[in-house]
Motif scaffolding. Structure first.
Motif, PDB file in Angstrom:
ATOM      1  N   HIS A 187      -5.079 -26.122 -54.081  1.00 25.43           N
ATOM      2  CA  HIS A 187      -4.756 -24.700 -54.242  1.00 25.43           C
ATOM      3  C   HIS A 187      -4.748 -23.985 -52.885  1.00 25.43           C
ATOM      4  O   HIS A 187      -3.847 -23.178 -52.592  1.00 25.43           O
ATOM      5  CB  HIS A 187      -5.782 -24.021 -55.165  1.00 25.43           C
ATOM      6  CG  HIS A 187      -5.810 -24.585 -56.546  1.00 25.43           C
ATOM      7  ND1 HIS A 187      -6.978 -24.818 -57.231  1.00 25.43           N
ATOM      8  CD2 HIS A 187      -4.808 -24.984 -57.376  1.00 25.43           C
ATOM      9  CE1 HIS A 187      -6.702 -25.317 -58.416  1.00 25.43           C
ATOM     10  NE2 HIS A 187      -5.399 -25.433 -58.524  1.00 25.43           N
ATOM     11  N   CYS A 188      -5.750 -24.271 -52.070  1.00 23.89           N
ATOM     12  CA  CYS A 188      -5.864 -23.598 -50.769  1.00 23.89           C
ATOM     13  C   CYS A 188      -4.715 -23.953 -49.835  1.00 23.89           C
ATOM     14  O   CYS A 188      -4.155 -23.083 -49.154  1.00 23.89           O
ATOM     15  CB  CYS A 188      -7.203 -23.941 -50.125  1.00 23.89           C
ATOM     16  SG  CYS A 188      -8.638 -23.278 -51.019  1.00 23.89           S
ATOM     17  N   THR A 189      -4.350 -25.233 -49.798  1.00 21.65           N
ATOM     18  CA  THR A 189      -3.250 -25.638 -48.912  1.00 21.65           C
ATOM     19  C   THR A 189      -1.922 -25.059 -49.405  1.00 21.65           C
ATOM     20  O   THR A 189      -1.055 -24.706 -48.592  1.00 21.65           O
ATOM     21  CB  THR A 189      -3.160 -27.171 -48.816  1.00 21.65           C
ATOM     22  OG1 THR A 189      -3.118 -27.742 -50.134  1.00 21.65           O
ATOM     23  CG2 THR A 189      -4.330 -27.738 -48.064  1.00 21.65           C
ATOM     24  N   CYS A 190      -1.748 -24.939 -50.740  1.00 19.85           N
ATOM     25  CA  CYS A 190      -0.537 -24.303 -51.279  1.00 19.85           C
ATOM     26  C   CYS A 190      -0.474 -22.835 -50.848  1.00 19.85           C
ATOM     27  O   CYS A 190       0.592 -22.329 -50.485  1.00 19.85           O
ATOM     28  CB  CYS A 190      -0.516 -24.389 -52.801  1.00 19.85           C
ATOM     29  SG  CYS A 190       0.024 -25.981 -53.470  1.00 19.85           S
ATOM     30  N   LEU A 191      -1.621 -22.174 -50.895  1.00 19.12           N
ATOM     31  CA  LEU A 191      -1.670 -20.760 -50.504  1.00 19.12           C
ATOM     32  C   LEU A 191      -1.309 -20.599 -49.029  1.00 19.12           C
ATOM     33  O   LEU A 191      -0.521 -19.708 -48.665  1.00 19.12           O
ATOM     34  CB  LEU A 191      -3.074 -20.207 -50.779  1.00 19.12           C
ATOM     35  CG  LEU A 191      -3.296 -18.743 -50.377  1.00 19.12           C
ATOM     36  CD1 LEU A 191      -2.438 -17.818 -51.231  1.00 19.12           C
ATOM     37  CD2 LEU A 191      -4.769 -18.366 -50.501  1.00 19.12           C
ATOM     38  N   ILE A 192      -1.871 -21.456 -48.172  1.00 14.43           N
ATOM     39  CA  ILE A 192      -1.584 -21.372 -46.731  1.00 14.43           C
ATOM     40  C   ILE A 192      -0.117 -21.693 -46.466  1.00 14.43           C
ATOM     41  O   ILE A 192       0.544 -21.041 -45.646  1.00 14.43           O
ATOM     42  CB  ILE A 192      -2.504 -22.325 -45.936  1.00 14.43           C
ATOM     43  CG1 ILE A 192      -3.978 -21.943 -46.149  1.00 14.43           C
ATOM     44  CG2 ILE A 192      -2.146 -22.305 -44.456  1.00 14.43           C
ATOM     45  CD1 ILE A 192      -4.305 -20.498 -45.840  1.00 14.43           C
ATOM     46  N   ASP A 193       0.402 -22.686 -47.163  1.00 11.73           N
ATOM     47  CA  ASP A 193       1.808 -23.046 -47.002  1.00 11.73           C
ATOM     48  C   ASP A 193       2.703 -21.890 -47.439  1.00 11.73           C
ATOM     49  O   ASP A 193       3.720 -21.592 -46.790  1.00 11.73           O
ATOM     50  CB  ASP A 193       2.113 -24.294 -47.840  1.00 11.73           C
ATOM     51  CG  ASP A 193       3.508 -24.829 -47.570  1.00 11.73           C
ATOM     52  OD1 ASP A 193       3.811 -25.127 -46.410  1.00 11.73           O
ATOM     53  OD2 ASP A 193       4.284 -24.949 -48.539  1.00 11.73           O
ATOM     54  N   LEU A 194       2.318 -21.213 -48.528  1.00  5.74           N
ATOM     55  CA  LEU A 194       3.070 -20.065 -49.029  1.00  5.74           C
ATOM     56  C   LEU A 194       3.119 -18.946 -47.987  1.00  5.74           C
ATOM     57  O   LEU A 194       4.189 -18.409 -47.658  1.00  5.74           O
ATOM     58  CB  LEU A 194       2.429 -19.565 -50.324  1.00  5.74           C
ATOM     59  CG  LEU A 194       2.876 -18.200 -50.862  1.00  5.74           C
ATOM     60  CD1 LEU A 194       4.351 -18.248 -51.247  1.00  5.74           C
ATOM     61  CD2 LEU A 194       2.035 -17.792 -52.060  1.00  5.74           C
ATOM     62  N   LEU A 195       1.953 -18.583 -47.451  1.00  4.40           N
ATOM     63  CA  LEU A 195       1.881 -17.512 -46.454  1.00  4.40           C
ATOM     64  C   LEU A 195       2.606 -17.900 -45.168  1.00  4.40           C
ATOM     65  O   LEU A 195       3.289 -17.069 -44.537  1.00  4.40           O
ATOM     66  CB  LEU A 195       0.417 -17.170 -46.154  1.00  4.40           C
ATOM     67  CG  LEU A 195      -0.394 -16.582 -47.326  1.00  4.40           C
ATOM     68  CD1 LEU A 195      -1.869 -16.486 -46.946  1.00  4.40           C
ATOM     69  CD2 LEU A 195       0.158 -15.215 -47.721  1.00  4.40           C
ATOM     70  N   GLY A 196       2.470 -19.175 -44.792  1.00  3.12           N
ATOM     71  CA  GLY A 196       3.103 -19.641 -43.566  1.00  3.12           C
ATOM     72  C   GLY A 196       4.615 -19.646 -43.646  1.00  3.12           C
ATOM     73  O   GLY A 196       5.312 -19.292 -42.684  1.00  3.12           O
ATOM     74  N   ARG A 197       5.169 -20.006 -44.798  1.00  4.73           N
ATOM     75  CA  ARG A 197       6.623 -20.081 -44.950  1.00  4.73           C
ATOM     76  C   ARG A 197       7.299 -18.720 -44.766  1.00  4.73           C
ATOM     77  O   ARG A 197       8.434 -18.633 -44.293  1.00  4.73           O
ATOM     78  CB  ARG A 197       6.989 -20.637 -46.327  1.00  4.73           C
ATOM     79  CG  ARG A 197       6.835 -22.147 -46.454  1.00  4.73           C
ATOM     80  CD  ARG A 197       7.042 -22.584 -47.899  1.00  4.73           C
ATOM     81  NE  ARG A 197       6.830 -24.020 -48.064  1.00  4.73           N
ATOM     82  CZ  ARG A 197       7.811 -24.921 -48.067  1.00  4.73           C
ATOM     83  NH1 ARG A 197       9.064 -24.540 -47.904  1.00  4.73           N
ATOM     84  NH2 ARG A 197       7.534 -26.196 -48.235  1.00  4.73           N
ATOM     85  N   VAL A 198       6.599 -17.660 -45.185  1.00  4.80           N
ATOM     86  CA  VAL A 198       7.206 -16.322 -45.090  1.00  4.80           C
ATOM     87  C   VAL A 198       6.744 -15.576 -43.838  1.00  4.80           C
ATOM     88  O   VAL A 198       6.960 -14.379 -43.707  1.00  4.80           O
ATOM     89  CB  VAL A 198       6.883 -15.480 -46.357  1.00  4.80           C
ATOM     90  CG1 VAL A 198       7.513 -16.115 -47.576  1.00  4.80           C
ATOM     91  CG2 VAL A 198       5.377 -15.326 -46.547  1.00  4.80           C
ATOM     92  N   GLY A 199       6.071 -16.289 -42.945  1.00  2.00           N
ATOM     93  CA  GLY A 199       5.707 -15.704 -41.656  1.00  2.00           C
ATOM     94  C   GLY A 199       4.428 -14.900 -41.630  1.00  2.00           C
ATOM     95  O   GLY A 199       4.137 -14.217 -40.633  1.00  2.00           O
ATOM     96  N   GLN A 200       3.645 -14.981 -42.699  1.00  2.00           N
ATOM     97  CA  GLN A 200       2.366 -14.263 -42.721  1.00  2.00           C
ATOM     98  C   GLN A 200       1.296 -15.114 -42.024  1.00  2.00           C
ATOM     99  O   GLN A 200       0.303 -15.529 -42.622  1.00  2.00           O
ATOM    100  CB  GLN A 200       1.961 -13.968 -44.176  1.00  2.00           C
ATOM    101  CG  GLN A 200       2.922 -13.071 -44.918  1.00  2.00           C
ATOM    102  CD  GLN A 200       2.751 -11.615 -44.519  1.00  2.00           C
ATOM    103  OE1 GLN A 200       1.807 -11.247 -43.801  1.00  2.00           O
ATOM    104  NE2 GLN A 200       3.671 -10.768 -44.955  1.00  2.00           N
ATOM    105  N   ILE A 201       1.511 -15.369 -40.743  1.00  2.00           N
ATOM    106  CA  ILE A 201       0.666 -16.289 -39.991  1.00  2.00           C
ATOM    107  C   ILE A 201      -0.767 -15.766 -39.857  1.00  2.00           C
ATOM    108  O   ILE A 201      -1.749 -16.500 -40.082  1.00  2.00           O
ATOM    109  CB  ILE A 201       1.263 -16.555 -38.591  1.00  2.00           C
ATOM    110  CG1 ILE A 201       2.703 -17.055 -38.702  1.00  2.00           C
ATOM    111  CG2 ILE A 201       0.408 -17.552 -37.836  1.00  2.00           C
ATOM    112  CD1 ILE A 201       2.859 -18.376 -39.403  1.00  2.00           C
TER     113      ILE A 201
END
Length: 619
Positions: free
Chosen positions: A496-510
């Motif tokens: 779940h955590c890695t999916c969340l980070i991947d989600l934020l990262g894909r849209v530039g919410q670094i």
């Protein structure tokens, strides 16, 4: 009951018949016991109150309700309704033949009851997992002056071993308190064993260990219960420590111990440990047991030694369905789908017919191989052999078609499934997720929970978050991440955590992703920095990438992937000097970068091509 010609027409007194029946029953020849009785009846001799308990014991061991009911008729005809000994044996027989209602009727009609009668009824309810009824009988017998003994509590504790831990663990603790109050916890080894077995079933191994350590006398069952309990909760190391202590106590090793040890090896996945256990199995002569052989195959496959697994498989003369499935699954889980499919083709040429689990494993091989043509062949086989309604097979078909790129075929299979369970819904939601169809995945999840009323678990939430990530649905992903915890009480896992980070990262919410990782447990952070570093490369955020790389290299300095990702980030930003330095670090630290590879299917053969290799490898 067939008539034994050698015993017919030979007039013997009743006590001789009873001796023959007793000896046959005590030696475990239960069918022969019933044949002797048949001969006795034909000779005109009727049994007494010593005969029928032995005969009923034979029926109970054979689980023969037909013969038991016949003997019940004989008992009524001969007037043994008031004999407590005979009636208790009768209700015990019904209990062990899973006819609890008949046992209760016998009990209710008994004019006189003994403690053994009450115990037999408690055992009947416990064996049928009717624990509320068993406890009601326990209270009632105490009120009527029949004080419970060790046998009473062994039955109840054994019943808890087959019950729902969530529902009954507090009752189980209450029984333990009652045993302490009565001072009989360690009166008999069987009682302490049953108490440990209950705690092991409830996964309360600290409580089980307290009972074990306080036992003055321990049987093989005591050790086996503890070892199996530790394996069950994933503490294989504790199981092997206990096994070493057991060997120092010169306790004999039985078949069940090996089952537990091999299961522990499957968890650990260490080849040296696995081979040591196998050597011990060979030394004790248990390797010919079918279930042992199948577990050994799985064990070696889990340790990555498919050669040893295949050697054991080839040595099995009479291969069962489980043998074939174990070896095929070993190939699939070790990343060798072609070998798995070849073995399946060999299996269908034998007399062994595949089952749902076997076909599901083969479909996983097709999914890993990405071969739509072979997958369609397997589906055709599924229909020809009547497995089209097997939900395990249907779920695997959905997964296979999705992985092979045919989302339409996956939808068709999903639409055909009646009475869809959570696994089927999850498989289709995950199919939408990996195809980037986030809205369809969320819509299906909403239908599952709202319209069908199916309670989601952590696995389906992983698929939902993956769908949000692949489709850039940030707000929806954050909403479901919170809802999972708030509305369903599901704690976030690593996935779940890695999916969340991947989600934020894909849209530039670094920055938001960085802050989110900082709040995660350390064991989760080690896996979450990687997706963030990939996001830094995609969005060209060199400054954050350097910070993330430092964190990654502190956690895992030998991971060449981190150096490669950072080198690519420098290259994409035009920082060629820094990129070359990162590449040089890989060589300087003698790290090995896994080469890329691709696979192509040509005329039912599979060719793999590795980067930097001019030759293909035929699969």
């Amino acid at each position: 009951m067939s008539l034994s010609p050698s015993l017919a027409n030979f007039r013997r007194p009743l006590f001789l018949w009873n001796l023959m029946i007793r000896d046959s029953t005590n030696n475990g020849f239960f069918t022969n016991t019933l044949n002797i009785y048949s001969s006795m009846e034909h000779s005109g001799v009727h049994g007494n109150n010593l005969t029928y308990p032995l005969l009923l014991k034979a029926c109970a061991n054979l689980a023969s309700i037909q013969h038991g009911a016949m003997l019940h008729g004989h008992i009524l005809k001969l007037g043994f309704q008031a004999d407590t000994f005979v009636q208790t044996a009768l209700l015990d027989m019904y209990s062990k033949c899973s006819h609890v209602a008949s046992a209760r009727q016998v009990f209710d009609e008994m004019p006189h009851r003994s403690l053994v009668s009450w115990n037999a009824m408690v055992s009947a309810y416990s064996r049928g997992s009717s624990m509320d009824q068993a406890l009601r009988f326990l209270r009632e017998m105490s009120v009527l002056g029949f004080g419970p003994n060790c046998s009473t509590f062994v039955s109840i504790l054994s019943g808890y071993c087959n019950s729902d831990p969530v529902k009954f663990h507090l009752q189980g603790r209450s029984i333990h308190c009652c045993l302490i109050k009565l001072g009989i916890v360690y009166l008999e080894v069987s009682l302490a064993n049953s108490l440990m077995g209950m705690y092991a079933q409830f996964c309360l191994m600290d409580e089980a260990r307290k009972v074990f350590d306080l036992m003055d006398e321990k049987s093989i069952i005591s050790w086996t219960t503890m070892i199996g309990g530790y394996v069950k909760i994933g503490h294989a190391g504790e199981a092997f420590k206990l096994f070493n202590q057991m060997q120092h106590q010169s306790i004999g090793i039985d078949f069940v111990v090996f089952l537990n040890l091999i299961s522990g090896c499957i968890q650990v996945g260490e080849f040296l440990l696995a081979s040591s256990v196998h050597s011990l199995v060979l030394k004790c002569g248990c390797e010919v047991e079918g279930s042992i052989e199948n577990l050994l195959i799985t064990m070696y496959a889990k340790c990555g030694n498919l050669t040893s697994a295949r050697r054991i498989f080839d040595l099995v003369i009479d291969k069962s369905m489980l043998s074939w499935t174990s070896m095929i699954a070993g190939y699939v889980h070790s990343g060798h789908p072609v070998e798995a499919l070849d073995l399946f083709r060999r299996m269908v040429k034998t007399d062994v017919r595949p089952n749902g689990a076997n076909l599901a494993t083969v479909l996983s091989a097709c999914a890993d191989l990405g071969s739509l043509s072979i997958g369609e062949e397997i589906e055709e086989y599924v229909f020809l052999n009547g497995f089209e309604s097997d939900q395990q097979v249907q779920t695997s078909l959905i997964h296979m078609y999705s992985k092979c790129g045919s989302i339409m075929k996956a939808r068709e299979v999903f639409a055909r499934v009646t009475n869809k369970d959570l696994t089927v819904w999850t498989s289709m939601i995950n199919s939408y997720a990996i195809h980037g169809l986030g809205s369809e995945a969320i819509s299906l999840f909403h239908k599952m929970t709202t319209l069908e009323g199916i309670m989601p678990d952590s696995i389906v939430f992983t698929s939902v978050l993956l769908a949000c990530s692949h489709s850039g649905l940030v707000e929806e992903g954050l909403k479901y991440f919170k809802s999972m915890q708030k509305d369903f009480g599901i704690a976030p896992t690593l996935e779940h955590c890695t999916c969340l980070i991947d989600l934020l990262g894909r849209v530039g919410q670094i920055d938001l992703a960085f802050d989110a990782i900082q709040q995660m447990p350390l064991e989760v952070q080690s896996q979450a920095w990687g997706p963030l570093l990939s996001a830094c490369r995609i969005h060209g955020n060199v400054e954050m990438g350097e910070l993330v790389t430092d964190r990654l290299l502190d956690i895992s300095p030998g991971n060449s992937g981190s150096y490669v990702l950072m080198a690519n980030l420098y290259s994409s930003s035009g920082k060629w000097k820094e990129a070359r330095m990162m590449r040089n670090l890989i060589d300087g630290k003698r790290l090995v970068k896994e080469c890329g590879w691709s696979q192509v299917e040509v005329s039912d053969n599979y060719h793999t091509f590795a980067a930097g290799n001019n030759h293909s490898k035929l699969l």
